[in-house]
Design an enzyme around this catalytic site. Structure first.
Site, PDB file in Angstrom:
ATOM      1  N   HIS A  47      -0.754  -7.803   3.264  1.00  0.00           N
ATOM      2  CA  HIS A  47      -0.380  -8.183   4.433  1.00  0.00           C
ATOM      3  C   HIS A  47      -1.624  -7.908   5.433  1.00  0.00           C
ATOM      4  O   HIS A  47      -1.506  -8.229   6.549  1.00  0.00           O
ATOM      5  CB  HIS A  47       0.834  -8.116   5.046  1.00  0.00           C
ATOM      6  CG  HIS A  47       1.173  -6.779   5.284  1.00  0.00           C
ATOM      7  ND1 HIS A  47       1.419  -6.383   6.464  1.00  0.00           N
ATOM      8  CD2 HIS A  47       1.145  -5.694   4.481  1.00  0.00           C
ATOM      9  CE1 HIS A  47       1.799  -5.142   6.588  1.00  0.00           C
ATOM     10  NE2 HIS A  47       1.703  -4.638   5.427  1.00  0.00           N
ATOM     11  N   GLN A  93      -6.828  -0.767   4.993  1.00  0.00           N
ATOM     12  CA  GLN A  93      -7.413  -1.363   6.203  1.00  0.00           C
ATOM     13  C   GLN A  93      -8.769  -1.729   6.068  1.00  0.00           C
ATOM     14  O   GLN A  93      -9.509  -2.202   6.917  1.00  0.00           O
ATOM     15  CB  GLN A  93      -7.404  -0.379   7.442  1.00  0.00           C
ATOM     16  CG  GLN A  93      -5.932  -0.024   8.004  1.00  0.00           C
ATOM     17  CD  GLN A  93      -5.113  -0.989   8.838  1.00  0.00           C
ATOM     18  OE1 GLN A  93      -5.839  -2.055   9.288  1.00  0.00           O
ATOM     19  NE2 GLN A  93      -4.118  -0.926   9.060  1.00  0.00           N
ATOM     20  N   CYS A  98       4.512   2.169  12.237  1.00  0.00           N
ATOM     21  CA  CYS A  98       5.491   2.814  11.448  1.00  0.00           C
ATOM     22  C   CYS A  98       5.889   4.087  12.574  1.00  0.00           C
ATOM     23  O   CYS A  98       7.230   4.377  12.414  1.00  0.00           O
ATOM     24  CB  CYS A  98       5.010   3.561  10.390  1.00  0.00           C
ATOM     25  SG  CYS A  98       4.077   2.462   9.396  1.00  0.00           S
ATOM     26  N   SER A 156      -3.511  -3.360   0.272  1.00  0.00           N
ATOM     27  CA  SER A 156      -2.212  -4.139   0.706  1.00  0.00           C
ATOM     28  C   SER A 156      -2.446  -5.799   1.041  1.00  0.00           C
ATOM     29  O   SER A 156      -3.732  -5.999   1.482  1.00  0.00           O
ATOM     30  CB  SER A 156      -1.828  -3.453   2.155  1.00  0.00           C
ATOM     31  OG  SER A 156      -0.892  -4.027   2.802  1.00  0.00           O
ATOM     32  N   THR A 197       9.397  -7.159 -12.684  1.00  0.00           N
ATOM     33  CA  THR A 197       8.556  -8.104 -12.847  1.00  0.00           C
ATOM     34  C   THR A 197       7.519  -8.541 -11.723  1.00  0.00           C
ATOM     35  O   THR A 197       7.929  -8.245 -10.354  1.00  0.00           O
ATOM     36  CB  THR A 197       9.633  -9.292 -12.809  1.00  0.00           C
ATOM     37  OG1 THR A 197      10.547  -9.078 -13.984  1.00  0.00           O
ATOM     38  CG2 THR A 197       8.889 -10.953 -12.810  1.00  0.00           C
ATOM     39  N   ALA A 214       0.723  -1.382  -0.032  1.00  0.00           N
ATOM     40  CA  ALA A 214      -0.120   0.068  -0.032  1.00  0.00           C
ATOM     41  C   ALA A 214       0.721   1.054  -0.117  1.00  0.00           C
ATOM     42  O   ALA A 214       0.341   2.170  -0.562  1.00  0.00           O
ATOM     43  CB  ALA A 214      -0.879  -0.102   1.046  1.00  0.00           C
ATOM     44  N   THR A 215       2.173   1.313   0.443  1.00  0.00           N
ATOM     45  CA  THR A 215       2.733   2.334   0.666  1.00  0.00           C
ATOM     46  C   THR A 215       3.122   2.741  -0.795  1.00  0.00           C
ATOM     47  O   THR A 215       3.079   3.981  -1.189  1.00  0.00           O
ATOM     48  CB  THR A 215       4.233   2.303   1.490  1.00  0.00           C
ATOM     49  OG1 THR A 215       3.641   2.113   2.749  1.00  0.00           O
ATOM     50  CG2 THR A 215       5.398   3.145   1.240  1.00  0.00           C
TER      51      THR A 215
END
Lengths: 92, 453
Positions: free
Chosen positions: B253, B231, B377, B251, B291, B123-124
């Site tokens: 994970h 989220q 973070c 995201s 890739t 997501a970042t």
């Protein structure tokens, strides 16, 4: 539900539960048991043969997934969590 | 709880103050000055072999991978290792079809077309690509970007970079319930606004922004709308067509998928154009060269499909556990504040402030449970969370907050264990706290002016 298929469903259910109990990870184990019970309960009144067949195929696939993932889990075990100790207890 | 030297220093300073029992003041002062203290409380340490593992209650930081996801991924780690962009042999073709299947699974979850999904590293990267990409592509005519103060660090930081490149950025304040004011947003949109970026579900306090209404406003004003849904995806129903979202970050994970993969939804009609961050082979419609990692993409796809099937079931279960937890804690201890809107929220993220208790001390006491005081973070700094400051939480309440994350693999026993430990330790810490004692005696803490040193 025909008797034969009923007994088939029950044996499938028992196999899934038996296999899920082998998950070494507490969280995976309790999730698998809970999810299987709820799924069978949710569909207990299904009588349409086509739906029944689709559901049982899905269950067979799930059983294979659980068997593979249990083996992987056993290869890489970790410590028990604090809620499991000292006796391994069933969550439900 | 307090270091010896700290107390000594404070004692000297407090020696000059009369009128209050110094014993009380000593601790009170040091609690207030927690901000200035070196980070020393929580030391990292690996578990011993025979030690018990803490419970995992930090599902907003990351989630364990679902065994079904791992099962889908493993073949691509073992046998099918072809480059999905190889067009000349079977190794490439099988990887490509797996990647395209995954793309469809992601698209189906959010009601998009598979061609609108770009695989990224998380997501970042999606947020960076979306914000910098759109702003830079349209910079000739439009130089203004709007975002909110409670966004994730990577959105805020991308905006800072844009500011240094000469863009104008508006950081919308949020109301005390954590939601943005739609009227205020509408007033802020200018003719040269190119992008609005507001997250769907907040990672720290779990509030759900009114994305549908924001989408409506942006569409009617001809502004592109990006939402960071890391989220929210797989946890709340999402439809990019109904929501009128132009770009969406996903995201892997956070939805029981693998780490290191994510996706960006980029609308095709009306077309959103962006300047890619990376140059290279032109994969992913040229928006993200490099890739595509087939096993990770397959994992993300599987996680999305499972999330879609299990959304209702998980939501019901997680809501029940969350209710159980909050009711248990709030019934047993007074002065517990739930941060963020009570209604507009994702139930699996509970952010509680325990007044008169320092969050770090509570986290240390609750060492049997993996918890955090906010975003992973920013958890390295002792500063109170900027999200809590943005919703106007008092400094001391922001310091005493803890985020409890409940997810698919949380059990009732874990919730009860956490709640009981929490109650026990909050009571214990409060008994030690002079602030709590003063409150019990009826002293208004706000009326005291603390000395600085």
């Amino acid at each position: 539900m025909a008797t034969s298929s009923r007994s088939q469903v029950l044996s499938l259910y028992r196999m899934l539960i038996k296999e899920s109990k082998k998950f070494p990870s507490y969280n995976y184990r309790s999730y698998a048991l809970r999810r299987i019970r709820d799924a069978f309960r949710e569909n207990q009144n299904v009588s349409d043969p086509k739906t029944l067949e689709a559901l049982s195929n899905q269950a067979w696939d799930t059983l294979a997934v659980i068997q593979r993932q249990v083996s992987i889990g056993k290869l890489y075990t970790a410590q028990k969590t604090v809620v499991e100790d000292p006796v391994v207890k069933e969550t439900r | 709880m307090f270091s010896k030297t700290n107390v000594g220093v404070i004692k000297n300073i407090l020696g000059s103050i009369g009128g209050f029992p110094s014993q009380k003041f000593k601790y009170a002062e040091s609690a207030v000055n927690a901000v200035h203290r070196e980070r020393e409380l929580i030391k990292s340490r690996e578990l011993e072999r025979d030690e018990l593992r803490p419970l995992y209650m930090d599902f907003q930081a990351t989630t364990p991978m679902d065994p079904r996801v791992l099962d889908a991924m493993l073949p691509y780690h073992v046998n099918y290792y072809g480059n999905p962009h190889s067009r000349t042999h079977a190794y490439g073709w099988e990887s490509e079809s797996a990647m395209e299947k995954a793309r469809k699974q992601v698209a189906d979850l959010i009601g998009a077309d598979p061609r609108e999904i770009v695989f990224t590293s998380g997501a970042t990267e999606s947020n960076n690509t979306a914000i910098k990409g759109v702003a830079r592509f349209y910079k000739a005519k439009k130089k203004h970007v709007i975002t909110s103060q409670t966004e994730h660090k990577c959105v805020l930081d991308s905006c800072r970079v844009l500011e240094s490149e000469g863009f104008d950025v508006t950081y919308l304040p949020v109301q005390s319930n954590g939601l943005i004011d739609l009227k205020h947003l509408e007033e802020m949109i200018r003719p040269d606004t190119s992008l609005v970026s507001v997250m769907t579900v907040n990672n720290e306090i779990g509030v759900r922004q009114p994305i549908e209404q924001i989408g409506q406003i942006c569409r009617s004003r001809n502004v592109f709308f990006h939402t960071d849904a890391a989220q929210a995806v797989g946890k709340v129903p999402i439809n990019v067509a109904d929501w009128k979202v132009d770009l969406m970050s996903i995201s892997g994970h956070k939805i029981y998928g693998p780490k290191g993969v994510g996706a960006l939804y980029v609308r095709r009609r009306p077309r959103v154009r962006l300047e890619p961050l990376q140059s290279g082979g032109g994969q992913e419609r040229g928006l993200r060269s490099g890739t595509v990692p087939t096993p990770l993409a397959v994992g993300l796809g599987a996680a999305c499909e499972i999330a879609q099937q299990e959304m209702q079931y998980d939501h019901r279960y997680i809501s029940a556990l969350a209710n159980r937890f909050t009711q248990k804690v709030m019934a047993a201890i007074p002065d517990v504040i739930m941060n963020g809107d009570r209604e507009q929220r994702y139930p699996g993220c509970i952010n509680l402030s325990f007044a008169y208790v320092e969050g770090e001390s509570l986290l240390m006491a609750l060492k049997d449970v993996a918890l955090s005081s906010g975003s992973a973070c920013t958890s390295a700094s002792l500063e109170p969370s900027y999200v809590l400051r943005a919703i106007g939480a008092d400094e001391d309440l922001a310091h005493s907050s803890i985020r409890f994350g409940i997810g698919r693999f949380t059990t009732e026993a874990e919730v009860d264990y956490t709640a009981n430990k929490c109650i026990q330790h909050v009571k214990r810490l409060r008994e030690m706290s002079p602030l709590w004692e003063m409150v019990q005696e009826g002293i208004d803490l706000k009326s005291i002016s603390w000395t600085q040193h």
